[in-house]
Design a protein around this motif. Structure first.
Motif, short mmCIF file in Angstrom:
data_model
loop_
_atom_site.label_atom_id
_atom_site.label_comp_id
_atom_site.label_asym_id
_atom_site.label_seq_id
_atom_site.Cartn_x
_atom_site.Cartn_y
_atom_site.Cartn_z
N GLU A 203 0.93 -1.30 -0.03
CA GLU A 203 0.12 -0.13 0.05
C GLU A 203 0.96 1.25 0.09
O GLU A 203 1.75 1.31 0.64
CB GLU A 203 -0.94 0.04 1.24
CG GLU A 203 -2.27 -0.78 1.08
CD GLU A 203 -3.22 -0.47 2.20
OE1 GLU A 203 -3.47 0.72 2.10
OE2 GLU A 203 -3.44 -1.25 3.00
N ARG A 204 0.55 2.33 -0.83
CA ARG A 204 1.41 3.47 -0.89
C ARG A 204 0.39 4.66 -0.64
O ARG A 204 -0.99 4.59 -1.44
CB ARG A 204 1.91 3.47 -2.31
CG ARG A 204 2.86 4.75 -2.47
CD ARG A 204 3.56 4.72 -3.88
NE ARG A 204 4.53 5.70 -3.85
CZ ARG A 204 5.63 5.59 -3.84
NH1 ARG A 204 6.49 4.61 -3.69
NH2 ARG A 204 6.47 6.72 -3.93
N GLN B 12 0.38 8.95 -1.09
CA GLN B 12 1.14 10.05 -1.19
C GLN B 12 0.91 11.01 -0.23
O GLN B 12 -0.23 11.29 0.21
CB GLN B 12 0.38 10.77 -2.58
CG GLN B 12 0.92 9.80 -3.86
CD GLN B 12 2.41 9.72 -4.00
OE1 GLN B 12 3.01 8.69 -3.88
NE2 GLN B 12 3.20 10.80 -4.31
N PHE C 270 5.98 10.11 0.30
CA PHE C 270 4.97 9.09 0.30
C PHE C 270 5.29 8.23 1.68
O PHE C 270 6.20 8.50 2.35
CB PHE C 270 5.32 8.05 -0.89
CG PHE C 270 6.61 7.29 -0.52
CD1 PHE C 270 6.79 6.18 0.08
CD2 PHE C 270 7.52 8.04 -1.32
CE1 PHE C 270 8.05 5.55 0.08
CE2 PHE C 270 9.00 7.26 -1.15
CZ PHE C 270 9.07 5.96 -0.62
N GLU D 162 4.55 3.91 2.52
CA GLU D 162 4.08 2.74 2.04
C GLU D 162 4.50 1.67 2.87
O GLU D 162 5.47 1.81 3.78
CB GLU D 162 4.70 2.50 0.35
CG GLU D 162 6.42 2.44 0.62
CD GLU D 162 6.84 2.24 -0.88
OE1 GLU D 162 5.93 2.42 -1.88
OE2 GLU D 162 7.88 1.78 -0.96
N TRP D 163 3.75 0.52 2.76
CA TRP D 163 4.19 -0.52 3.68
C TRP D 163 3.82 -1.77 2.94
O TRP D 163 3.02 -2.02 1.98
CB TRP D 163 3.53 -0.32 4.89
CG TRP D 163 2.06 -0.55 5.02
CD1 TRP D 163 1.17 -1.74 4.88
CD2 TRP D 163 1.29 0.60 5.06
NE1 TRP D 163 0.06 -1.13 4.93
CE2 TRP D 163 -0.17 -0.05 5.10
CE3 TRP D 163 1.60 2.16 5.26
CZ2 TRP D 163 -1.21 1.05 5.07
CZ3 TRP D 163 0.31 2.78 5.19
CH2 TRP D 163 -0.94 2.32 5.13
N ASP D 164 4.39 -3.15 3.21
CA ASP D 164 4.10 -4.17 2.94
C ASP D 164 4.20 -5.22 4.00
O ASP D 164 4.08 -4.70 5.24
CB ASP D 164 5.10 -4.79 1.65
CG ASP D 164 6.52 -4.60 1.99
OD1 ASP D 164 6.81 -4.68 3.27
OD2 ASP D 164 7.23 -4.72 1.19
N TYR E 120 8.80 5.50 4.38
CA TYR E 120 8.26 6.61 4.19
C TYR E 120 9.51 7.70 3.93
O TYR E 120 10.70 7.45 4.13
CB TYR E 120 7.68 7.38 5.47
CG TYR E 120 8.65 7.27 6.58
CD1 TYR E 120 9.14 8.39 6.97
CD2 TYR E 120 8.59 6.17 7.80
CE1 TYR E 120 10.16 8.65 8.08
CE2 TYR E 120 9.45 6.47 8.57
CZ TYR E 120 10.10 7.67 9.08
OH TYR E 120 10.80 7.70 9.90
#
Length: 146
Positions: A2-3, A5, A75, A77-79, A85
């Motif tokens: 997920e990302r 902005q 941004f 984001e994580w997985d 960031y």
């Protein structure tokens, strides 16, 4: 993955500002050259100021377009393995592995992450409410696991 902005923008808005700004600079320059060649013979005392105003307007629009384009790179984001960031005050992308986290404290617009050797603070000031809730929900899940 997920990302999110950091700064929301409308697609094409930066290019509109840049193109319109360049057009205004060119038109202002042409008008200024034409005014100088005619010897400032105009009805307005002191010459034709429209050319200078067009050039300044173009510079302002180009600056706005540049700032919008520059802010596209920030941004969060994580997985499944890590959290990344990039904020405006950072030069490099910060990466935190979920397994390295010892404790997570969630405040209103701030997330404090305690690592084995360090402590990081993620500030959510520039995000919209919906994105803040998504990020907080993800960190609450991680906090339950810890």
């Amino acid at each position: 993955m997920e990302r999110i902005q950091i700064y929301k923008r409308q697609k094409g808005l930066a290019w509109f500002y840049l193109i319109f700004g360049l057009f205004s600079i060119v038109m202002g320059s042409i008008l200024l050259i034409k005014t100088v060649k005619t010897g400032f013979n105009t009805d307005f005392p002191g010459g034709n100021w429209n050319a200078i105003i067009y050039c300044l307007q173009g510079i302002i629009f180009c600056t706005i377009g540049y700032v919008i384009r520059k802010n596209e790179k920030y941004f969060i984001e994580w997985d499944t393995e890590e959290f990344r960031y990039l904020f405006p005050n950072n030069q490099l992308v910060e990466t935190i592995k979920w397994s390295e986290m010892k404790r997570v404290t969630i405040d209103t617009l701030e997330i404090n992450i305690e690592l084995a050797e360090d402590q990081k603070t993620v500030k959510l000031d520039n995000l919209q409410y919906k994105e803040v809730q998504i990020i907080k929900q993800r960190f609450e899940e991680i906090n339950k696991r810890l």
